[in-house]
Write a protein that holds these residues in place. Structure first.
Motif, PDB file in Angstrom:
ATOM      1  N   PHE A 310      24.644 -70.232 -64.939  1.00 27.41           N
ATOM      2  CA  PHE A 310      23.709 -71.125 -64.178  1.00 27.41           C
ATOM      3  C   PHE A 310      22.406 -70.889 -64.971  1.00 27.41           C
ATOM      4  N   THR A 311      22.199 -69.943 -65.807  1.00 29.13           N
ATOM      5  CA  THR A 311      20.958 -69.694 -66.553  1.00 29.13           C
ATOM      6  C   THR A 311      20.993 -70.718 -67.293  1.00 29.13           C
ATOM      7  N   ALA A 312      22.167 -71.189 -67.995  1.00 28.07           N
ATOM      8  CA  ALA A 312      22.161 -72.086 -69.370  1.00 28.07           C
ATOM      9  C   ALA A 312      21.948 -73.449 -68.687  1.00 28.07           C
ATOM     10  N   VAL A 313      22.414 -73.710 -67.511  1.00 26.42           N
ATOM     11  CA  VAL A 313      22.334 -75.313 -66.921  1.00 26.42           C
ATOM     12  C   VAL A 313      21.028 -75.355 -66.600  1.00 26.42           C
ATOM     13  N   LEU A 314      20.253 -74.447 -66.072  1.00 24.33           N
ATOM     14  CA  LEU A 314      19.068 -74.582 -65.416  1.00 24.33           C
ATOM     15  C   LEU A 314      17.846 -74.478 -66.348  1.00 24.33           C
ATOM     16  N   SER A 315      18.340 -74.007 -67.784  1.00 18.98           N
ATOM     17  CA  SER A 315      17.204 -73.814 -68.709  1.00 18.98           C
ATOM     18  C   SER A 315      16.334 -75.104 -69.315  1.00 18.98           C
ATOM     19  N   GLY A 316      17.275 -76.270 -69.339  1.00 19.18           N
ATOM     20  CA  GLY A 316      16.455 -77.499 -69.715  1.00 19.18           C
ATOM     21  C   GLY A 316      15.756 -78.201 -68.647  1.00 19.18           C
ATOM     22  N   ALA A 317      15.903 -77.897 -67.503  1.00 19.10           N
ATOM     23  CA  ALA A 317      15.303 -78.752 -66.215  1.00 19.10           C
ATOM     24  C   ALA A 317      14.072 -78.560 -66.310  1.00 19.10           C
ATOM     25  N   LYS A 318      13.446 -80.028 -65.858  1.00 21.83           N
ATOM     26  CA  LYS A 318      11.828 -80.002 -65.732  1.00 21.83           C
ATOM     27  C   LYS A 318      11.580 -79.883 -64.271  1.00 21.83           C
ATOM     28  N   THR A 319      12.391 -79.855 -63.303  1.00 18.56           N
ATOM     29  CA  THR A 319      11.853 -79.820 -62.065  1.00 18.56           C
ATOM     30  C   THR A 319      13.109 -79.200 -61.459  1.00 18.56           C
ATOM     31  N   ILE A 320      12.816 -78.019 -60.443  1.00 22.35           N
ATOM     32  CA  ILE A 320      13.797 -77.111 -59.648  1.00 22.35           C
ATOM     33  C   ILE A 320      13.565 -76.836 -58.442  1.00 22.35           C
ATOM     34  N   PHE A 321      14.536 -77.022 -57.723  1.00 21.17           N
ATOM     35  CA  PHE A 321      14.180 -76.534 -55.972  1.00 21.17           C
ATOM     36  C   PHE A 321      15.233 -75.842 -55.743  1.00 21.17           C
ATOM     37  N   TRP A 322      14.843 -74.577 -55.102  1.00 22.63           N
ATOM     38  CA  TRP A 322      15.779 -73.362 -55.066  1.00 22.63           C
ATOM     39  C   TRP A 322      15.796 -73.235 -53.379  1.00 22.63           C
ATOM     40  N   ASN A 323      16.970 -73.483 -52.772  1.00 23.53           N
ATOM     41  CA  ASN A 323      17.039 -72.731 -51.193  1.00 23.53           C
ATOM     42  C   ASN A 323      18.284 -72.248 -50.974  1.00 23.53           C
ATOM     43  N   GLY A 324      18.258 -70.957 -50.578  1.00 20.40           N
ATOM     44  CA  GLY A 324      19.350 -70.160 -50.233  1.00 20.40           C
ATOM     45  C   GLY A 324      19.534 -68.948 -51.602  1.00 20.40           C
ATOM     46  N   PRO A 325      19.455 -67.669 -50.994  1.00 21.26           N
ATOM     47  CA  PRO A 325      19.704 -66.809 -52.031  1.00 21.26           C
ATOM     48  C   PRO A 325      21.247 -66.882 -52.303  1.00 21.26           C
ATOM     49  N   SER A 326      21.653 -66.228 -53.507  1.00 23.67           N
ATOM     50  CA  SER A 326      22.770 -66.451 -54.060  1.00 23.67           C
ATOM     51  C   SER A 326      23.711 -65.436 -53.896  1.00 23.67           C
ATOM     52  N   GLY A 327      23.259 -64.295 -53.139  1.00 27.84           N
ATOM     53  CA  GLY A 327      24.038 -63.331 -52.591  1.00 27.84           C
ATOM     54  C   GLY A 327      23.605 -62.647 -51.420  1.00 27.84           C
ATOM     55  N   VAL A 328      24.022 -61.584 -51.080  1.00 24.21           N
ATOM     56  CA  VAL A 328      23.402 -60.776 -49.793  1.00 24.21           C
ATOM     57  C   VAL A 328      22.307 -59.962 -50.721  1.00 24.21           C
ATOM     58  N   PHE A 329      21.045 -60.473 -50.905  1.00 21.98           N
ATOM     59  CA  PHE A 329      20.477 -59.728 -51.691  1.00 21.98           C
ATOM     60  C   PHE A 329      19.510 -58.511 -50.874  1.00 21.98           C
ATOM     61  N   GLU A 330      19.832 -58.373 -49.816  1.00 26.61           N
ATOM     62  CA  GLU A 330      19.179 -57.591 -48.832  1.00 26.61           C
ATOM     63  C   GLU A 330      19.892 -56.314 -49.091  1.00 26.61           C
ATOM     64  N   PHE A 331      21.254 -56.137 -49.786  1.00 34.14           N
ATOM     65  CA  PHE A 331      22.209 -55.056 -49.994  1.00 34.14           C
ATOM     66  C   PHE A 331      21.814 -54.946 -51.721  1.00 34.14           C
ATOM     67  N   GLU A 332      21.255 -53.681 -51.923  1.00 34.79           N
ATOM     68  CA  GLU A 332      20.918 -53.710 -53.570  1.00 34.79           C
ATOM     69  C   GLU A 332      22.110 -53.864 -54.257  1.00 34.79           C
ATOM     70  N   LYS A 333      23.451 -53.733 -53.940  1.00 32.99           N
ATOM     71  CA  LYS A 333      24.739 -53.761 -54.685  1.00 32.99           C
ATOM     72  C   LYS A 333      25.072 -55.321 -54.995  1.00 32.99           C
ATOM     73  N   PHE A 334      24.454 -55.985 -53.949  1.00 37.73           N
ATOM     74  CA  PHE A 334      24.649 -57.569 -54.122  1.00 37.73           C
ATOM     75  C   PHE A 334      23.466 -58.523 -54.444  1.00 37.73           C
ATOM     76  N   ALA A 335      22.508 -57.824 -54.976  1.00 37.35           N
ATOM     77  CA  ALA A 335      21.324 -58.434 -55.239  1.00 37.35           C
ATOM     78  C   ALA A 335      21.136 -59.133 -56.739  1.00 37.35           C
ATOM     79  N   ALA A 336      22.008 -58.661 -57.587  1.00 34.89           N
ATOM     80  CA  ALA A 336      22.057 -58.858 -59.118  1.00 34.89           C
ATOM     81  C   ALA A 336      21.964 -60.553 -59.278  1.00 34.89           C
ATOM     82  N   GLY A 337      23.106 -61.232 -58.517  1.00 33.27           N
ATOM     83  CA  GLY A 337      23.135 -62.680 -58.801  1.00 33.27           C
ATOM     84  C   GLY A 337      21.666 -63.558 -58.381  1.00 33.27           C
ATOM     85  N   THR A 338      20.997 -62.881 -57.109  1.00 30.39           N
ATOM     86  CA  THR A 338      19.948 -63.677 -56.680  1.00 30.39           C
ATOM     87  C   THR A 338      18.708 -63.327 -57.668  1.00 30.39           C
TER      88      THR A 338
END
Ligand SMILES: Nc1ncnc2c1ncn2[C@@H]1O[C@H](COP(=O)(O)OP(=O)(O)OP(=O)(O)O)[C@@H](O)[C@H]1O
Ligand SMILES: O=C(O)[C@H](O)COP(=O)(O)O
Length: 403
Positions: A310-338
């Motif tokens: 995902f980092t690679a495909v986003l790196s060349g973008a000139k405009t980005i809109f982001w909605n919705g965490p990539s995981g259950v970031f409220e739990f530390e174990k599942f926050a790394a993706g977000t």
């Protein structure tokens, strides 16, 4: 069509008048602790302007999705307390929505006082599909501000909902766009008018059925659509993969299949997933390939290989809109993706891209993970509302202000 704004209302004069403000105080809570006050802070400019001008301010708002009846879990009490602190004055909380307590308190207001009504969704008429029912609640709200009252729409996060306190009430009172609504629309217009390409949209979160429809209209408009969070599993299922007990919108698998056939070159899905044996902070977890989710396990985050891609495909973008965490970031174990996705977007901001994060939990994710707001060009209070705006959909709560 131009709409009247708070400035117009202030010029007309509000001293001694009742002003009903619709705010979006749907803030993330941990028990009764507000974990991100962003939406409350964003409402302050409008509220302070009305207080300073001597209005009798009555605020209506929702929290969560209660089932049309009072439920202490969804009380606005924590919001009233925080709002009192932020405004530096006592914000009374009515014990009901439009009942005898709200009415008595509204009648007792003096110039510059602030009253917060209890969660508007405790009244089933708020979200009713029946226009007459919604209208009857809207009329009860009008009664609180009186004959010379006014309505200020400032809950940008909820303007995509055709609900009594967002839409119907505006038909009954002179209505104005608050500062937050005006500011949000100004920024989001940059993402619809002449968007700089490549344009990427990153989706995730848990409101899957709400937001799958958005993909249909956004996919032809964007260069890249990155899908993580709970949203991803219906797509993985559409690819014929087994998703265990992950969030799944079974009736939408066909729609996702069709979207993948038509926009497969634009859509990017996770290739690995962090799965858990239960929905809990201390669940057992393991990282597996997307095609190897074991039976009985649920995907609560995207894995490290997905973050890399995902980092690679986003790196060349000139405009980005982001909605919705990539995981259950409220739990530390599942926050790394977000965290990984947030950092990837922050890096593009540093490289000159225009980046917007939208949504109650998405903004909370950024802040609780410790990223400064300045890592993004704009943090919007609207999630679903921003997405529908970007789709080019007519938003009832904005449309009604034009009339
Ligand atoms: N894989 C997953 N399974 C279940 N829940 C998930 C998953 N990934 C993310 N979430 C949850 O999604 C929630 C946020 O989703 P939501 O769609 O409400 O986003 P939002 O930014 O608040 O947008 P909006 O303002 O429209 O509500 C978070 O609480 C997060 O824990
Ligand atoms: O969090 C949001 O997106 C808004 O407050 C709207 O909430 P809703 O999706 O429950 O209508």
């Amino acid at each position: 069509m131009p709409v009247a704004t708070l400035k117009d209302l202030l010029e007309e004069g509000v001293s001694g008048r009742g002003v009903l403000v619709r705010s979006d105080f749907n803030v993330p809570l941990d028990g009764s602790t507000i974990t991100d006050p962003g939406r409350i802070l964003a409402s302050l400019p409008t509220l302070n302007a009305l207080i300073d001008a001597g209005a009798k301010v009555i605020i209506t708002a929702h929290l969560g999705r209660p089932k049309g009846e009072p439920d202490p879990k969804f009380s606005l009490a924590p919001v009233a307390a925080r709002l009192s602190e932020e405004l530096g004055r006592n914000v009374q909380l009515a014990g009901d929505v439009v009942g005898s307590d709200a009415l008595a308190r509204a009648e007792g207001l003096t110039d510059g006082d602030v009253l917060l009504l209890e969660n508007i969704r405790f009244d089933p008429r708020e979200t009713s599909k029946d226009e007459a029912e919604r209208e009857s609640l809207a009329k009860a709200l009008v009664e609180l501000v009186g004959d010379d009252g006014a309505f200020v729409s400032d809950g940008f996060g909820v303007v995509h909902r055709k609900q009594a306190s967002v839409y119907d009430v505006a038909k009954l009172l002179p209505h104005y766009a608050g500062n937050l609504v005006a500011a949000e629309v100004e920024v989001l217009a940059k993402l619809t008018d002449e968007v700089e390409r490549p344009y990427a949209v990153v989706l995730g979160g848990s409101k899957v059925s709400d937001k799958l429809g958005v993909i249909e209209s956004l996919a032809p408009k964007v260069d890249t659509l990155v899908i993580g969070g709970g949203m991803a599993f219906t797509f993985l299922a559409a690819q014929g993969l087994s998703v265990g007990t992950s969030l799944l919108q079974e009736d939408q698998i066909g729609v996702c299949k069709d979207l993948l056939e038509r926009f497969g070159d634009v859509i990017h899905l996770p290739v690995d997933v962090v799965v858990a044996d239960s929905f809990a902070a201390d669940a057992q977890s393991q990282t597996v390939a997307a095609e190897e989710i074991p039976d009985g396990w649920m995907g609560l985050d995207i894995g490290p290989e997905s973050v890399k891609r995902f980092t690679a495909v986003l790196s060349g973008a000139k405009t980005i809109f982001w909605n919705g965490p990539s995981g259950v970031f409220e739990f530390e174990k599942f926050a790394a993706g977000t965290r990984g996705v947030a950092e990837a977007i922050a890096a593009t901001t540093a490289g000159g891209a225009f980046t917007v994060v939208g949504g109650g939990d998405s903004a909370a994710a950024v802040r609780t993970l410790g990223l400064p707001d300045s890592d993004f060009s704009h943090i919007s209070t609207g999630g679903g509302a921003s997405l529908e705006y970007l789709e080019g959909k007519e938003l009832p709560g904005l449309k009604v202000l034009e009339s």
